[in-house]
Design a protein around this motif. Structure first.
Motif, PDB file in Angstrom:
ATOM      1  N   ARG A 290       0.625  -1.490  -0.388  1.00  0.00           N
ATOM      2  CA  ARG A 290      -0.202   0.574   0.217  1.00  0.00           C
ATOM      3  C   ARG A 290       0.815   1.228   0.424  1.00  0.00           C
ATOM      4  O   ARG A 290       2.195   0.655   0.824  1.00  0.00           O
ATOM      5  CB  ARG A 290      -0.999   0.163   1.028  1.00  0.00           C
ATOM      6  CG  ARG A 290      -2.255   0.984   0.990  1.00  0.00           C
ATOM      7  CD  ARG A 290      -2.746   0.174   2.300  1.00  0.00           C
ATOM      8  NE  ARG A 290      -3.017   1.258   3.625  1.00  0.00           N
ATOM      9  CZ  ARG A 290      -2.918   2.249   3.564  1.00  0.00           C
ATOM     10  NH1 ARG A 290      -3.492   3.074   3.162  1.00  0.00           N
ATOM     11  NH2 ARG A 290      -1.965   2.627   4.562  1.00  0.00           N
ATOM     12  N   ASP A 291       0.597   2.176  -0.558  1.00  0.00           N
ATOM     13  CA  ASP A 291       1.468   3.225  -1.134  1.00  0.00           C
ATOM     14  C   ASP A 291       2.964   3.240  -0.988  1.00  0.00           C
ATOM     15  O   ASP A 291       4.162   2.899  -0.611  1.00  0.00           O
ATOM     16  CB  ASP A 291       1.546   4.241   0.135  1.00  0.00           C
ATOM     17  CG  ASP A 291      -0.058   5.017   0.998  1.00  0.00           C
ATOM     18  OD1 ASP A 291      -0.096   5.142  -0.753  1.00  0.00           O
ATOM     19  OD2 ASP A 291      -0.234   5.266   1.505  1.00  0.00           O
ATOM     20  N   PRO A 292       2.834   2.458  -2.863  1.00  0.00           N
ATOM     21  CA  PRO A 292       4.011   1.402  -2.299  1.00  0.00           C
ATOM     22  C   PRO A 292       5.344   2.899  -2.584  1.00  0.00           C
ATOM     23  O   PRO A 292       6.853   2.263  -2.412  1.00  0.00           O
ATOM     24  CB  PRO A 292       3.839   0.790  -3.977  1.00  0.00           C
ATOM     25  CG  PRO A 292       2.965   1.502  -4.592  1.00  0.00           C
ATOM     26  CD  PRO A 292       2.238   2.098  -2.875  1.00  0.00           C
ATOM     27  N   LEU A 293       5.411   3.504  -3.027  1.00  0.00           N
ATOM     28  CA  LEU A 293       6.519   5.273  -3.064  1.00  0.00           C
ATOM     29  C   LEU A 293       6.783   4.754  -1.531  1.00  0.00           C
ATOM     30  O   LEU A 293       8.039   5.288  -1.733  1.00  0.00           O
ATOM     31  CB  LEU A 293       6.353   5.842  -3.506  1.00  0.00           C
ATOM     32  CG  LEU A 293       6.094   5.407  -5.368  1.00  0.00           C
ATOM     33  CD1 LEU A 293       6.403   7.109  -5.908  1.00  0.00           C
ATOM     34  CD2 LEU A 293       6.461   5.305  -5.620  1.00  0.00           C
ATOM     35  N   ARG A 294       6.371   4.823  -0.240  1.00  0.00           N
ATOM     36  CA  ARG A 294       6.917   4.451   0.887  1.00  0.00           C
ATOM     37  C   ARG A 294       7.796   3.303   1.376  1.00  0.00           C
ATOM     38  O   ARG A 294       7.892   2.799   2.900  1.00  0.00           O
ATOM     39  CB  ARG A 294       5.142   4.977   1.891  1.00  0.00           C
ATOM     40  CG  ARG A 294       5.151   5.809   1.827  1.00  0.00           C
ATOM     41  CD  ARG A 294       3.553   5.865   2.720  1.00  0.00           C
ATOM     42  NE  ARG A 294       2.845   7.127   2.228  1.00  0.00           N
ATOM     43  CZ  ARG A 294       2.705   8.126   3.787  1.00  0.00           C
ATOM     44  NH1 ARG A 294       3.104   7.864   3.549  1.00  0.00           N
ATOM     45  NH2 ARG A 294       1.911   8.666   3.353  1.00  0.00           N
TER      46      ARG A 294
ATOM     47  N   TRP B 117       2.748  15.258  -8.722  1.00  0.00           N
ATOM     48  CA  TRP B 117       1.282  13.945  -8.585  1.00  0.00           C
ATOM     49  C   TRP B 117       1.828  12.535  -7.803  1.00  0.00           C
ATOM     50  O   TRP B 117       0.992  11.988  -7.369  1.00  0.00           O
ATOM     51  CB  TRP B 117       1.169  14.134  -9.731  1.00  0.00           C
ATOM     52  CG  TRP B 117       2.518  13.509 -11.179  1.00  0.00           C
ATOM     53  CD1 TRP B 117       3.120  13.812 -12.036  1.00  0.00           C
ATOM     54  CD2 TRP B 117       2.394  11.780 -10.600  1.00  0.00           C
ATOM     55  NE1 TRP B 117       4.028  13.021 -12.825  1.00  0.00           N
ATOM     56  CE2 TRP B 117       3.444  11.751 -12.371  1.00  0.00           C
ATOM     57  CE3 TRP B 117       2.369  10.880 -10.045  1.00  0.00           C
ATOM     58  CZ2 TRP B 117       3.770  10.250 -12.734  1.00  0.00           C
ATOM     59  CZ3 TRP B 117       2.288   9.360 -10.669  1.00  0.00           C
ATOM     60  CH2 TRP B 117       3.141   9.844 -12.078  1.00  0.00           C
ATOM     61  N   LEU B 118       3.478  12.916  -7.815  1.00  0.00           N
ATOM     62  CA  LEU B 118       3.774  11.313  -7.386  1.00  0.00           C
ATOM     63  C   LEU B 118       3.516  11.557  -5.798  1.00  0.00           C
ATOM     64  O   LEU B 118       3.110  10.266  -5.519  1.00  0.00           O
ATOM     65  CB  LEU B 118       5.046  11.411  -7.616  1.00  0.00           C
ATOM     66  CG  LEU B 118       5.735  10.532  -8.747  1.00  0.00           C
ATOM     67  CD1 LEU B 118       7.004  10.575  -8.739  1.00  0.00           C
ATOM     68  CD2 LEU B 118       4.696   8.751  -9.350  1.00  0.00           C
TER      69      LEU B 118
ATOM     70  N   HIS C 173       1.090  13.344  -4.472  1.00  0.00           N
ATOM     71  CA  HIS C 173      -0.415  13.115  -4.486  1.00  0.00           C
ATOM     72  C   HIS C 173      -0.823  11.196  -3.654  1.00  0.00           C
ATOM     73  O   HIS C 173      -1.995  11.138  -3.530  1.00  0.00           O
ATOM     74  CB  HIS C 173      -1.499  13.796  -5.068  1.00  0.00           C
ATOM     75  CG  HIS C 173      -0.789  15.348  -4.710  1.00  0.00           C
ATOM     76  ND1 HIS C 173      -1.689  16.301  -5.754  1.00  0.00           N
ATOM     77  CD2 HIS C 173      -1.028  15.976  -3.508  1.00  0.00           C
ATOM     78  CE1 HIS C 173      -1.006  16.953  -4.838  1.00  0.00           C
ATOM     79  NE2 HIS C 173      -0.992  17.313  -3.830  1.00  0.00           N
ATOM     80  N   SER C 174      -0.563  10.479  -5.230  1.00  0.00           N
ATOM     81  CA  SER C 174      -0.928   9.278  -5.359  1.00  0.00           C
ATOM     82  C   SER C 174      -0.226   8.218  -3.587  1.00  0.00           C
ATOM     83  O   SER C 174      -0.906   7.272  -4.087  1.00  0.00           O
ATOM     84  CB  SER C 174      -0.140   8.563  -6.462  1.00  0.00           C
ATOM     85  OG  SER C 174       1.450   8.287  -6.122  1.00  0.00           O
ATOM     86  N   GLN C 175       0.308   9.378  -3.237  1.00  0.00           N
ATOM     87  CA  GLN C 175       0.971   8.668  -2.206  1.00  0.00           C
ATOM     88  C   GLN C 175       0.261   8.752  -1.010  1.00  0.00           C
ATOM     89  O   GLN C 175       0.896   8.847   0.385  1.00  0.00           O
ATOM     90  CB  GLN C 175       2.139   7.860  -2.038  1.00  0.00           C
ATOM     91  CG  GLN C 175       3.277   7.451  -3.552  1.00  0.00           C
ATOM     92  CD  GLN C 175       2.680   6.174  -3.778  1.00  0.00           C
ATOM     93  OE1 GLN C 175       2.820   5.868  -2.752  1.00  0.00           O
ATOM     94  NE2 GLN C 175       2.119   5.840  -5.117  1.00  0.00           N
ATOM     95  N   GLY C 176      -0.345   9.686  -0.625  1.00  0.00           N
ATOM     96  CA  GLY C 176      -1.642  10.415   0.135  1.00  0.00           C
ATOM     97  C   GLY C 176      -0.062  11.878   0.907  1.00  0.00           C
ATOM     98  O   GLY C 176       0.263  11.577   2.336  1.00  0.00           O
TER      99      GLY C 176
END
Lengths: 520, 311
Positions: free
Chosen positions: B74-78, B101-102, B104-107
């Protein structure tokens, strides 16, 4: 670092999707070319619409002369209310019974010899004669009528747009038709009989606000003769020529508190020549109990005039731009290798693509609504000030046309976007989108094809959705040029939109399927 | 951070048509160090990275990040920050908006965007269109994107490719500091020299599989194998003196010999005893590059031969 549970709850899943939407919206708004493209799609639609509306001039007789007012029916629609009316007042409940023994007519055909009127005997299919109960002689007032017709048997009609079929067949001296129309409060009921003994119910009409005293009597009318000629380049020319109907009534009887004395006669809705003469007058000949009534005209919804969707002639150009932006919204990512970044941020591909589709749909809907929301009121204003008559529609219909076209923009945007995802190349996706959306619409409405083929195009291709803009329905009880060229779509507005939606959903489904299968 | 900061690749196989791109690739990347992922072009480095990131599907095997497949994060960039292709940018979007935008995609908040911009030194260019960026700036932007979610795992595909020396120095220091924070850092390169001084640990790959999975020091020691370089103006006499002692001697230049099997001190003794003049006797220490060349020689030759027969 805290451990995160493997299974995400519905709430976090929703959150995740909202984030994808947010990200895609940020992506869209931060590329100036896309924002400008979407704005120009709206602008092009408005500018072309204004240009087209400004070029449409119309006048009656001398320039600047006001056209006669068009009657409006109880439902708010423009109507023809032109017939020969032989009538009496009826107070409260009552009934009228007649026998129709003959129905004949005359039709003017295209002149065989130039300058010589070519009038032949015959009846228009929707020539009508029978009994009618009407609120009064004001044009457009509420009514119910029971009638025999040229080729559609016995019908019961009321308030211009409603039509119920009775027994088929015409009338003659040997097989007459008895008609009876009964008023009871707001309810009118029609019966027919072959012999005056055995009666069969044809239909019932509820006329809201029918006054206590109404006009009851006999009528005859015949709509003009419509000929549609195929012109060069597949175009068509529709022409309407004079036709009249004559019916013979006897055994006329009234029940209830009807006024005594002579029958009143009115050539309802007749237009007068400059010299005061009535153009193509109707009439009645009474001998004993037999009435021979001749009438010209029709009691029906009117189709002559401009429609509000005429103001949306710019949508095709606007859609071209929308299609390009929607395709590039995804193909640019493939071209730049950015699709990988997108999938890293949202590795669940179906959701990511859907989020993207929703954003392009929402953006397009807003741009489309800005265009149609301005264009419908502005365009009708321009058309009216140029002397054009606009067929009135309810504000709900106006809303359906404006919002429906905006929705169609969005649906086509999703379709084009999905094609972009399938092909991953702008040129291929744009070409296919134009060929299946714009091309069928252009071919079908410019009468390159025969009407039947055009109608099938507008049933089966994604272009079916353009039906959403049709504001005036094609009433089956009115003979008209109900072709795509004349602005009549073969599918009902929402059915047409549903077809386009189906294509968009199918394309998006295919795009998701391929995105899941392919390596990024 | 440590539990999450691992990459486990197990038995990956993948074919592109007749070519096996991955042929049983298995390794583990541990936290707290920079792991070099090195091998000749076409060895399967990029494919492996794409499989780890869920972009490509492997025919067989598993790739887990912090114990889970990438797609389940979940929220892979984290969890994972990756730089695959620094050129993958929408040219008309500004650097800041790309990161926005990146985020925003991860909150993530916009504040985090400004932090990473600062961290990679792009503040002055943040509101410029990415299309006008030099390669070095794009690399910095790509690294900023990878750092956005403050992830325990970082994967960078050829991050120094095409950078100027200053940029290379910067990246090296940066990667080491990230590892020092306890992150797992996997850096690929097709040139061992690029990893020298950066990587603590090496995974050397060739022909779609791991050839060596070793520490940098061990690899160099293994490659040196006790060779000694002798510089002399009388190579023939030196050979005559050394061969009877059981040493393996090869002439590697007009005035140099490479001797193995005998320690340097004994060589000096023998040469002195036989009165052979020499200017230098030095224990040879292999460079990382040499060790790498030795390891991958087979892989490269095989590939070249394979290509020929395929024709």
């Amino acid at each position: 670092m805290t451990t995160v549970s493997h299974r995400s709850t519905p709430k976090t899943r929703r959150q995740g999707f909202a984030r994808l939407l947010h990200a895609e919206w940020t992506k869209f708004r931060t590329v100036r070319g896309w924002v400008i493209g979407m704005a120009s799609a709206a602008l092009v639609t408005v500018l072309l619409g204004v240009f087209s509306a400004s070029g449409s001039q119309s006048s009656c007789g001398a320039p600047g002369e006001a056209c006669p007012a068009v009657p409006v029916g109880p439902g708010g629609e423009a109507v023809d209310d032109k017939f020969y009316f032989v009538h009496r007042s009826l107070e409260g409940n009552g009934a009228i019974t007649v026998r129709v023994t003959s129905m004949t007519g005359q039709i003017r055909k295209p002149d065989a010899t130039s300058g010589v009127r070519n009038v032949v005997p015959g009846l228009e299919p929707w020539a009508k004669a029978g009994v009618i109960i009407k609120a009064g002689t004001r044009l457009g007032s509420t009514y119910a009528a029971l009638m025999v017709t040229g080729r559609h048997g016995v019908r019961m009609q009321h308030d211009f747009t409603h039509d119920t079929a009775g027994r088929p067949g015409g009338v003659s001296r040997t097989s007459p038709r008895w008609l009876r129309l009964i008023r009871s409060g707001d309810t009118l009921t029609g019966y027919e009989s072959a012999d005056g003994g055995q009666w069969a119910k044809v239909g019932t009409a509820h006329l809201a606000g029918l006054p206590a005293t109404v006009q009851v009597g006999l009528f005859a009318a015949s709509p003009g003769d419509l000929t549609v000629q195929q012109a060069d380049l597949g175009g068509s020319i529709a022409a309407i020529r004079f036709a009249q109907a004559t019916a013979v009534f006897d055994r006329v009887s009234l029940q209830g508190k009807a006024a005594g004395g002579a029958w009143s006669r009115d050539d309802m809705g007749a237009t007068r020549e400059p010299d005061g003469e009535i153009h193509h007058p109707g009439g009645v000949v009474q001998s004993g109990g037999t009435f021979t009534v001749t009438g010209v005209g029709d009691i029906a919804p009117r189709a002559e005039g401009q429609t509000i969707e005429k103001t949306l002639s710019g949508v095709v150009a606007g859609l071209l731009v929308v299609i390009v932006v929607a395709v590039v919204f995804i193909t640019a990512e493939y071209r730049r290798g950015l699709m990988r970044t997108t999938l890293l941020a949202g590795p669940r591909r179906g959701r990511t693509l859907t989020a993207k589709a929703i954003v392009i749909a929402a953006v397009t809907f807003i741009a489309g609504l800005a265009a149609t929301g301005v264009m419908v009121p502005l365009g009708t204003h321009i058309l009216r000030s140029n002397g054009n008559y606009i067929l009135p529609v309810s504000s709900l219909t106006e809303l359906r046309v404006a919002a429906g076209m905006a929705a169609l923009f969005a649906v086509f945007a999703v379709f084009a976007f999905a094609l972009g995802a399938v092909f991953r190349r702008s040129a291929a996706a744009i070409t296919v989108a134009l060929v299946v959306i714009i091309l069928p619409r252009i071919i079908a409405t410019t009468s390159v094809l025969p009407t039947g083929a055009s109608q099938w195009l507008l049933r089966l291709t994604p272009a079916a959705g353009f039906a959403i803009q049709q504001s005036i329905p094609a009433y089956p009880q009115v003979l008209g040029d109900h072709t795509p060229q004349a602005g009549y779509y073969p599918l009902a507005p929402w059915a047409g939109l549903a077809v386009s939606c189906g294509y968009a959903a199918l394309a998006l489904g295919l795009a998701v399927f391929l995105l899941r299968r392919r390596d990024a | 951070m440590n539990g999450e900061a691992t990459i486990e690749v197990n038995g990956l196989r993948k074919r592109f048509g007749p070519t096996a791109a991955l042929n049983g690739m298995s390794f583990t990347v541990r936290p707290g160090r920079v792991t070099g992922f090195v091998g000749p072009n076409g060895a399967g480095k990029s494919t492996t990275m794409r499989v780890i990131l869920g972009l490509d599907a492997a025919d067989e095997g598993t790739a887990l990040v912090g114990g889970r497949p990438y797609r389940c994060l979940r929220d892979p960039l984290r969890h994972v920050g990756a730089l695959l292709d620094a050129a993958a940018l929408q040219p008309s979007r500004t650097a800041r908006n790309h990161l926005l935008w990146l985020a925003h995609s991860q909150g993530l908040e916009a504040r985090r965007v400004d932090e990473v911009i600062e961290q990679v030194g792009l503040r002055s260019a943040a509101r410029r269109r990415a299309g006008g960026f030099s390669l070095g700036m794009r690399q910095r932007l790509g690294i900023a994107a990878a750092l956005l979610g403050d992830p325990p795992v970082l994967m960078l595909d050829e991050p120094v490719n095409g950078l100027d020396p200053e940029g290379i120095m910067w990246i090296r220091g940066f990667l080491r500091s990230l590892a020092a924070q306890g992150r797992a850092v996997l850096v690929s390169s097709h040139l061992m020299s690029e990893l020298q001084g950066t990587a603590d640990h090496l995974i050397v790959v060739g022909r779609g599989r791991v050839i060596a999975d070793t520490g940098v020091a061990d690899l160099i020691a293994a490659a040196s194998r006790g060779r000694v370089t002798v510089r002399t103006l009388a190579p023939e006499r030196a050979m005559a003196a050394l061969v009877p002692t059981g040493a393996a001697v090869t002439v590697t230049g007009g005035d140099t010999l490479t001797v193995s099997g005998v320690p340097a001190e004994r060589i000096v003794e023998f040469l002195a005893a036989n009165a052979v003049p020499f200017s230098e006797v030095a224990a040879h220490r292999a460079t990382l590059e040499e060790a790498y060349m030795e390891l991958t020689r087979d892989a490269v030759e095989f590939r070249a031969a394979g290509r020929e027969t395929a024709r």
